[in-house]
Structure formats: structure tokens, C-alpha cells
Design a protein around this motif. Sequence first.
Motif, short mmCIF file in Angstrom:
data_model
loop_
_atom_site.label_atom_id
_atom_site.label_comp_id
_atom_site.label_asym_id
_atom_site.label_seq_id
_atom_site.Cartn_x
_atom_site.Cartn_y
_atom_site.Cartn_z
N LYS B 15 38.85 39.48 36.38
CA LYS B 15 40.12 38.59 36.60
C LYS B 15 40.21 37.37 36.26
CE LYS B 15 40.74 39.53 41.21
NZ LYS B 15 39.41 40.43 41.70
N TYR B 16 41.24 36.74 36.12
CA TYR B 16 41.22 35.06 35.71
C TYR B 16 40.31 34.52 36.80
CZ TYR B 16 43.34 30.61 34.69
OH TYR B 16 43.40 29.19 34.43
N SER B 122 51.46 24.78 31.90
CA SER B 122 51.00 26.33 31.74
C SER B 122 49.67 26.60 32.46
CB SER B 122 50.92 26.61 30.00
OG SER B 122 50.47 27.89 30.14
N LEU B 123 48.70 25.41 32.14
CA LEU B 123 47.31 25.65 32.78
C LEU B 123 47.55 25.70 34.47
CD1 LEU B 123 44.51 25.95 31.85
CD2 LEU B 123 44.44 23.34 32.08
N TYR B 124 48.31 24.67 34.91
CA TYR B 124 48.51 24.70 36.26
C TYR B 124 49.24 25.69 36.76
CZ TYR B 124 47.26 19.58 37.03
OH TYR B 124 46.52 18.36 36.93
N LEU B 125 50.29 26.38 36.23
CA LEU B 125 50.69 27.63 36.85
C LEU B 125 49.85 28.75 36.57
CD1 LEU B 125 53.38 28.94 37.25
CD2 LEU B 125 53.84 29.34 34.77
N ASP B 126 49.12 28.89 35.83
CA ASP B 126 47.90 30.12 35.84
C ASP B 126 47.20 29.72 37.06
OD1 ASP B 126 47.25 30.10 32.21
OD2 ASP B 126 48.86 31.01 33.31
N GLY B 127 46.61 28.49 37.21
CA GLY B 127 45.90 28.38 38.59
C GLY B 127 46.80 28.67 39.88
N VAL B 132 43.23 29.85 41.77
CA VAL B 132 42.27 29.08 41.38
C VAL B 132 42.45 28.01 40.29
CG1 VAL B 132 41.61 30.92 39.62
CG2 VAL B 132 39.98 29.26 40.42
N GLN B 133 42.29 26.63 40.70
CA GLN B 133 42.91 25.51 39.84
C GLN B 133 41.71 24.98 39.16
OE1 GLN B 133 45.39 24.28 38.58
NE2 GLN B 133 46.97 24.86 39.95
N LYS B 137 38.30 20.03 31.88
CA LYS B 137 37.16 19.37 32.13
C LYS B 137 35.97 20.49 32.64
CE LYS B 137 34.34 15.17 33.41
NZ LYS B 137 33.79 15.74 34.87
N GLU B 138 36.44 21.28 33.77
CA GLU B 138 35.55 22.04 34.45
C GLU B 138 35.55 23.52 33.65
OE1 GLU B 138 37.48 22.88 38.34
OE2 GLU B 138 36.44 24.75 38.35
N ILE B 139 36.73 23.89 32.92
CA ILE B 139 36.76 24.87 32.03
C ILE B 139 35.83 24.31 30.94
CG2 ILE B 139 38.13 26.36 30.27
CD1 ILE B 139 40.53 25.47 32.22
N ILE B 140 35.81 23.27 30.10
CA ILE B 140 34.88 23.14 29.01
C ILE B 140 33.40 23.21 29.50
CG2 ILE B 140 34.39 21.33 27.54
CD1 ILE B 140 37.26 20.48 27.46
#
Lengths: 423, 169
Positions: B15-16, B122-127, B132-133, B137-140
Motif C-alpha cells: 500500500k501507499y 497532487s502529493l498532498y491529495l495522495d497523503g 499519511v502525509q 524531503k522525507e520521500i527523497i
Amino acid sequence: MESCLAERLFSKETQSGLKVYVLPKKDYNKIFAMYSTNYGSIDSEFIVPGTGEHLKVPEGIAHFLEHKMFEMEYGNVFDKFSELGASPNAYTSYTNTTYLFSGTSHFRESLKLLLEFVESPYFTEESVEKEKGIITQELRMYEDEPEWQLLLNLLKCLYHKHPVRIDIGGTVESIQNIDVETLYKCYHTFYHPSNMILFVIGCIDPEEVFELVEKNEASKGLSPQAEIKRIYPEEPTTIHKVSHEVKLDVNEPLFLTGFKDADVGSDGKALLKKEITTELLLEIMFGRSSELFERLYEEGLIDDRFSFGYEGHKDYGFCTIGGETKDPEKLHGELLGCISSTIEKGIDIEDFQRVKKKYTGEFISGFNSLEFIATNFVSYHHKNINIFDYLKVLEEITMQDVTERLNSFFDFSRNATSLVIPK
Amino acid sequence: MNQGKLTMGFRTNTKYSDEDYYSLMVYNGILGGGSHSKLFQNVREKASLAYYAFSRLEKNKGLMIVSSGIDFDDRERAIEIINQQLEDIREGKISDYEFDSTIKCLVNSFKEAADNPAMIISLYLDGILNGVQRSTKEIIENLYKVTKTDVVNVAERICLDTVFFLNKK
């Protein structure tokens, strides 16, 4: 520089004639660079500089050449870009071929690599044969796209001979005739720096770019090149065919109608003004806020895929209007009827002012995107247009300008229609 | 129809919101996430079967889709080559070039996302959708921590569900 855009463009022309432009955008994470040549699918006939040979090349070769540029003696340059974390790409249009990358690090190395690979042609018989297989699949992919076929057939109706009527990629048959020798001839004719432009935008220092380019050039020792003699066939202002229809696997008919521009021969600001004026007219008559759009949409004759546009170059120009519809004949009648009644009644000044504002807003907001700026700067540059003139030219267009264009461009004898209907 | 459209649908069983979603992103990149990927190199460049051959994640549904446009007659051969790539990853046959390029490419795309308002949204929406936000920076940071072993581990959970081939009549 354009004050409301608050942009500063830096430029330099190198010894060999390459025009380099840098637009610093220090608040962005990335840089985006485009290295583009004024050579596209319509340049299928020309005189080879130096030898004076009159050459007619297979259709689709500019696009084929674009694919092959990525191959170097050491392998594929995609791999080198990947190692730098940069994303390269390229495209061929009717009039130019552009190589680009975007990246958030290793700017110097990526820029050097861009220059290096575009300046290093390397073609072998084996790799040419292999590419024929790949491009065949690309062409087949487009053959399956009804909207692509729709436009291609419209261009075949509008133009008797001009190469814009040929698919940019050529045909599966024509690309079989492409060989190594011809690729080199095309490359050496059109890929001389004097025929090219480098545009870099993003968080980079202009001096760094100019220094890098000049150092690169100094190591090459290029000889100057005479002006390229391109040969285009005589194209009358009349259209070739009134309509064309094909049956494809679609559920609803697709309709596209177009007008051929009889007013050709200019580039630069005159072309920019003509382009904007024509687009304003199309927007006034057929845009989302127009009375026609609302009525036809409510009637179910068109849906939100209905669109229009104008494409103008020095030697050719045309507009397109269309979309999906259950009654193509009725839609055609409505569109022509709208044009006639607008010519008769004249343009409403409120519509004119509103549409001008819309285009101003759209252009300014486009400047949030590095790709928008780069892509449009480069394609306008090849037509001798400075993108930074856009807002002023738009602002200066008068009611008289649009009225004159309305009365001269939409000549029904220069109207053709393309249809894709269900099998 | 002039070209066959091959689509293979997989259930990733990741899962994401899972911690190893980062490993799945890297897996997808290695398999078919760009010109450095196994699909691009093997289906297009080496075998000359296609102009496009890629994989992408349907991240909110835990799916992965492999797509390619090929000659009708090349269907079996294409599926064979694609399956070989999946097998190779399961066996840990991932070159340093494939691995490093994928990480770089992914990191680059998240850095570029910060330049693009629509991508930020889009990134915020996925979160929000997945509870899970994560900041870019965290992703990288987490992408840099992924190892080849992690990739092999997520590979083992991936199952083919459906093969769809759009053929001529």
C-alpha cells in the motif's frame, strides 16, 4: 524587458553563429535546456551546402535523425543522462527538431552532454535497421489514433503539394528508404550552429552557460556555413479537396474543419500579430463563453472535447475547428453559419475586450512553467518572433484588425473538412 | 487497428501507506520507469518490438500496470521478454546502473515537483487519501535508503492478475 513579467533574458551569439539564450529563474529547483535546429519534416528538399547537390530525401527523415542522435559510439546517451539524474527527450515538428533535458543537479555536466550528443552524429547500418522497427511501431501507434488521422487528412485536403500535408514521421514505406549516407547529408546541412539555438532556463548563472558553450565550440574548430537553400513546391492558395472521410474503430464521428490561409509570406512580428488576431477571432466565435458553444453544447451537438486553433508559419497557415459530434453535417453548417453572421453583424466590442483579457491572463500564468517558456520561446524564435513581444502585440490589436482578418481569412472556398466515422 | 496494445495488470500487495512503498517505487522504476529501465532497454531497444514499453503504479489501489504497443504477431514474444524482466528482478539481477539511475530519476522527479503547483497539490491529495502525509524531503531521504534487497522483497509479493490484449478483428 517585459515589466509585468519581471524576467531578464541574457543572450549571446557565438563565433559560429549559434544563438544562446539564458533566462535565470533562481527560485526554481531545476534547469530546463533546449537545443534546437531549424529543420523539420517540411524540409525534404534542399541544396547540400558545399557540394551544391540538389537533394530530395525520404519522408520522415528529420524524425528518424532525431531518434538516431541519441546513439553514440559508446552506446546510448540516455544512459549517461540517467547517471546524472537528468531526463532527456526530443521531438520533431514540421519546422524544427529539438533536444532537451530537465534536471535538478549536475547542471554543467548535463548541459555539456546535451551539446556533445547533438553535435556528434553517429549512424551505422545496423542501428538504422533496428530503428526502422521501432519507428514502424511509433507510426502504427499514431495510425490507431483517430484524432491524429483526422488532422492528417485535413491537411491533405487543404494542401496540394506543400510538405505539411505529410505525416512528420513519414510512412512505414518511406522510412525503409532511409540510409546512413542520407542521414549524414541532412545532419551536416541543418545541424550547423548557425541554424541552431540553445535556450536554458532555471537556477543557473548565464555567464556559466556562455562560458561552457564557448569552450565547447573552441574545441571544435568549425568552418562557417553558407545559408541553407531550402526548396518548397509552389503551393496555390486554393485547397486540394473539399472533404475526406475514413471509417475507423470509433463510437461517435469525429469532425474537423479548417481554413487555409491565403495571406502567407511573413514571419516576425507581422506573423505574431496575425496569429494572435486569428486566435482571438476563433475564441470570440467558438470559445467556451460564446453563444454558439453554449447553444450547441446544450443541444448535445458538441461536447467538451470541442476545440479550435490556428497554426501559422512563414509559408503556410491554417485554422482547425472541431470535435466529436453525432451530426457532422449539422455542426459544419452551424460553424459556417456563425462565421457568416459574425461577418454580417460585426464583432461585439465586449467580447473582443473579454477575450483579450483571457489571452493576457493565460500567457502570464504560462510563465509559471519553465517548459511553457522554453517551448514557446524556441518555436517562436524559429519564426523570428520574440516571445517577449507577445503581450504588447496582443494589447495593440484593434477592433479594426480583427474585423479585417474576419473578412479576409474565412473564405468558404478555402474551407475543407475531415471526418472519421464509425465502421 | 494497426498495432496491438498489450496491458498486464499486477497486484503489488503493497500500500501507499506502507513503509516499503518506497521500495515499490524503486522496483517500478527499474522495471519500466524510463529509458534506463528493463522494459525500455529489452522490449524496445534490444528486441525492437515497441516504441513504448513502460510500467506504472496505480498507487492508490496497490496495482502496477505494464503497457506496450506491438505488432499483433509479437504478443507471445513480448510477454516472454516482459516476464523475463520480472523474473530477473526477483532473482536480484539488477545492475548498479539500473538501480542508481532509478534512484536518481525518482529523486529528480520529486525535486521538480516542488516547482509545479499542480504536483504539490497532487502529493498532498495522495497523503490525505492514504492517511499519511509525506513531504518531498522525507520521500527523497527514504528513497536513498532503499537497497536492492528491499526491491527483491517487494518483487516477491507482486502477482500477475490479468493480461489484456487489444487485437485486430
